[in-house]
Design a protein around this motif. Sequence first.
Motif, PDB file in Angstrom:
ATOM      1  N   GLU A 140       1.090  -1.674   0.186  1.00  0.00           N
ATOM      2  CA  GLU A 140      -0.316  -0.103   0.430  1.00  0.00           C
ATOM      3  C   GLU A 140       0.817   1.461   0.213  1.00  0.00           C
ATOM      4  O   GLU A 140       0.380   2.597  -0.711  1.00  0.00           O
ATOM      5  N   LEU A 141       1.668   1.438   0.080  1.00  0.00           N
ATOM      6  CA  LEU A 141       3.345   1.937   0.611  1.00  0.00           C
ATOM      7  C   LEU A 141       3.554   2.973  -0.607  1.00  0.00           C
ATOM      8  O   LEU A 141       3.787   3.532  -1.223  1.00  0.00           O
ATOM      9  N   ASP A 142       3.469   1.252  -1.042  1.00  0.00           N
ATOM     10  CA  ASP A 142       4.466   1.847  -2.668  1.00  0.00           C
ATOM     11  C   ASP A 142       3.510   2.023  -3.632  1.00  0.00           C
ATOM     12  O   ASP A 142       3.753   3.132  -4.431  1.00  0.00           O
ATOM     13  N   SER A 143       1.961   2.224  -2.992  1.00  0.00           N
ATOM     14  CA  SER A 143       0.848   2.249  -3.929  1.00  0.00           C
ATOM     15  C   SER A 143       0.406   3.849  -3.576  1.00  0.00           C
ATOM     16  O   SER A 143       0.726   4.382  -4.822  1.00  0.00           O
ATOM     17  N   LEU A 144       0.455   3.988  -2.848  1.00  0.00           N
ATOM     18  CA  LEU A 144       0.479   5.192  -2.460  1.00  0.00           C
ATOM     19  C   LEU A 144       1.915   6.407  -2.934  1.00  0.00           C
ATOM     20  O   LEU A 144       1.682   7.430  -3.577  1.00  0.00           O
ATOM     21  N   LYS A 145       3.173   5.891  -2.881  1.00  0.00           N
ATOM     22  CA  LYS A 145       4.094   6.407  -3.148  1.00  0.00           C
ATOM     23  C   LYS A 145       4.382   6.652  -4.858  1.00  0.00           C
ATOM     24  O   LYS A 145       4.509   8.518  -5.545  1.00  0.00           O
ATOM     25  N   PHE A 146       3.456   5.524  -5.500  1.00  0.00           N
ATOM     26  CA  PHE A 146       3.454   5.535  -7.179  1.00  0.00           C
ATOM     27  C   PHE A 146       2.573   6.231  -7.182  1.00  0.00           C
ATOM     28  O   PHE A 146       2.523   7.070  -8.491  1.00  0.00           O
ATOM     29  N   LEU A 147       0.976   6.546  -6.534  1.00  0.00           N
ATOM     30  CA  LEU A 147       0.199   8.005  -7.183  1.00  0.00           C
ATOM     31  C   LEU A 147       0.613   9.081  -6.766  1.00  0.00           C
ATOM     32  O   LEU A 147       0.030  10.318  -7.065  1.00  0.00           O
ATOM     33  N   CYS A 148       1.333   8.896  -5.915  1.00  0.00           N
ATOM     34  CA  CYS A 148       1.870  10.705  -5.150  1.00  0.00           C
ATOM     35  C   CYS A 148       3.412  11.532  -6.647  1.00  0.00           C
ATOM     36  O   CYS A 148       4.077  12.265  -5.967  1.00  0.00           O
ATOM     37  N   ARG A 149       3.859  10.572  -7.085  1.00  0.00           N
ATOM     38  CA  ARG A 149       4.764  10.915  -8.515  1.00  0.00           C
ATOM     39  C   ARG A 149       4.623  12.009  -8.619  1.00  0.00           C
ATOM     40  O   ARG A 149       5.920  12.902  -9.677  1.00  0.00           O
ATOM     41  N   ARG A 150       3.556  12.746  -9.126  1.00  0.00           N
ATOM     42  CA  ARG A 150       3.397  13.743 -10.108  1.00  0.00           C
ATOM     43  C   ARG A 150       3.584  15.735  -8.692  1.00  0.00           C
ATOM     44  O   ARG A 150       4.143  16.260  -8.921  1.00  0.00           O
ATOM     45  N   GLU A 151       3.227  14.999  -7.660  1.00  0.00           N
ATOM     46  CA  GLU A 151       3.903  16.109  -6.395  1.00  0.00           C
ATOM     47  C   GLU A 151       4.340  16.217  -5.551  1.00  0.00           C
ATOM     48  O   GLU A 151       4.742  17.496  -5.165  1.00  0.00           O
ATOM     49  N   ILE A 152       5.466  15.043  -5.515  1.00  0.00           N
ATOM     50  CA  ILE A 152       6.504  14.547  -4.668  1.00  0.00           C
ATOM     51  C   ILE A 152       8.217  13.945  -5.531  1.00  0.00           C
ATOM     52  O   ILE A 152       7.512  13.116  -6.722  1.00  0.00           O
ATOM     53  N   SER A 153       9.158  14.972  -5.880  1.00  0.00           N
ATOM     54  CA  SER A 153      10.039  14.723  -6.344  1.00  0.00           C
ATOM     55  C   SER A 153      10.974  12.875  -6.336  1.00  0.00           C
ATOM     56  O   SER A 153      10.462  12.797  -5.450  1.00  0.00           O
ATOM     57  N   LYS A 154      10.953  11.697  -7.164  1.00  0.00           N
ATOM     58  CA  LYS A 154      12.088  11.725  -7.005  1.00  0.00           C
ATOM     59  C   LYS A 154      12.387  10.996  -5.934  1.00  0.00           C
ATOM     60  O   LYS A 154      12.337  10.150  -5.428  1.00  0.00           O
ATOM     61  N   ARG A 155      13.400  11.918  -5.874  1.00  0.00           N
ATOM     62  CA  ARG A 155      14.239  11.572  -4.898  1.00  0.00           C
ATOM     63  C   ARG A 155      13.739  11.710  -3.795  1.00  0.00           C
ATOM     64  O   ARG A 155      13.879  10.933  -2.320  1.00  0.00           O
ATOM     65  N   ARG A 156      12.807  12.602  -2.999  1.00  0.00           N
ATOM     66  CA  ARG A 156      12.352  12.294  -1.816  1.00  0.00           C
ATOM     67  C   ARG A 156      11.233  11.245  -1.605  1.00  0.00           C
ATOM     68  O   ARG A 156      11.017  10.845  -0.483  1.00  0.00           O
ATOM     69  N   LEU A 157      10.389  10.644  -2.664  1.00  0.00           N
ATOM     70  CA  LEU A 157       9.500   9.798  -2.583  1.00  0.00           C
ATOM     71  C   LEU A 157      10.597   8.536  -1.908  1.00  0.00           C
ATOM     72  O   LEU A 157      10.192   7.500  -1.318  1.00  0.00           O
ATOM     73  N   GLU A 158      11.822   8.626  -3.132  1.00  0.00           N
ATOM     74  CA  GLU A 158      12.760   7.079  -2.673  1.00  0.00           C
ATOM     75  C   GLU A 158      13.273   7.275  -1.012  1.00  0.00           C
ATOM     76  O   GLU A 158      13.208   5.800  -0.846  1.00  0.00           O
ATOM     77  N   SER A 159      13.309   8.753  -0.502  1.00  0.00           N
ATOM     78  CA  SER A 159      13.395   8.767   0.998  1.00  0.00           C
ATOM     79  C   SER A 159      12.763   8.194   1.711  1.00  0.00           C
ATOM     80  O   SER A 159      12.762   8.025   3.344  1.00  0.00           O
ATOM     81  N   VAL A 160      11.223   7.746   1.507  1.00  0.00           N
ATOM     82  CA  VAL A 160      10.178   8.044   2.379  1.00  0.00           C
ATOM     83  C   VAL A 160       9.679   6.145   2.629  1.00  0.00           C
ATOM     84  O   VAL A 160      10.638   4.896   1.789  1.00  0.00           O
TER      85      VAL A 160
END
Length: 164
Positions: A3-23
Amino acid sequence: DAELDSLKFLCRREISKRRLESVRSGRDLFGILLEQQLIASDKVSFLEELFKNIKREDLVSQLKQFEEEGEVNAPDDPPNAHEKPIEVICDNVGKDWKMLVRKLDISEVKLERIVAANPHNLREQFHQSLREWQKWKGRDAKVADLIKALRGCNMNLVADKVEQ
């Protein structure tokens, strides 16, 4: 994790890739969403869409219940007896405002969150910190406590102004 991976995928337009990788947790992700003002106590539609997309109708219904109970749409600024002292304090306390907030026992985590939400506005950081103290204390938030904290920080002139 899925679910976290899905949420991160859904947020990819709003949050930079680098920040998402740190989540690493939902808390990390929601902290970023709060910081970027994509979600807030009165702004839950983005969060609702995220929950719908990952098929978590239970969370959607909890969010709707939260909205219906008035928590989401309640005004952030209810008028009360503390507004004037808070304004006086914000107008008269300078660079040592964090010392005062710490004296009021606001946690470092809350303080960091407030600073991150208002990165270029020191007055707003201070104001929101005092409002956080007020929310945390609720009915126990007393002007006398503000005055005591001011005096504890050797901000006696400001304490005198609040008393007036």
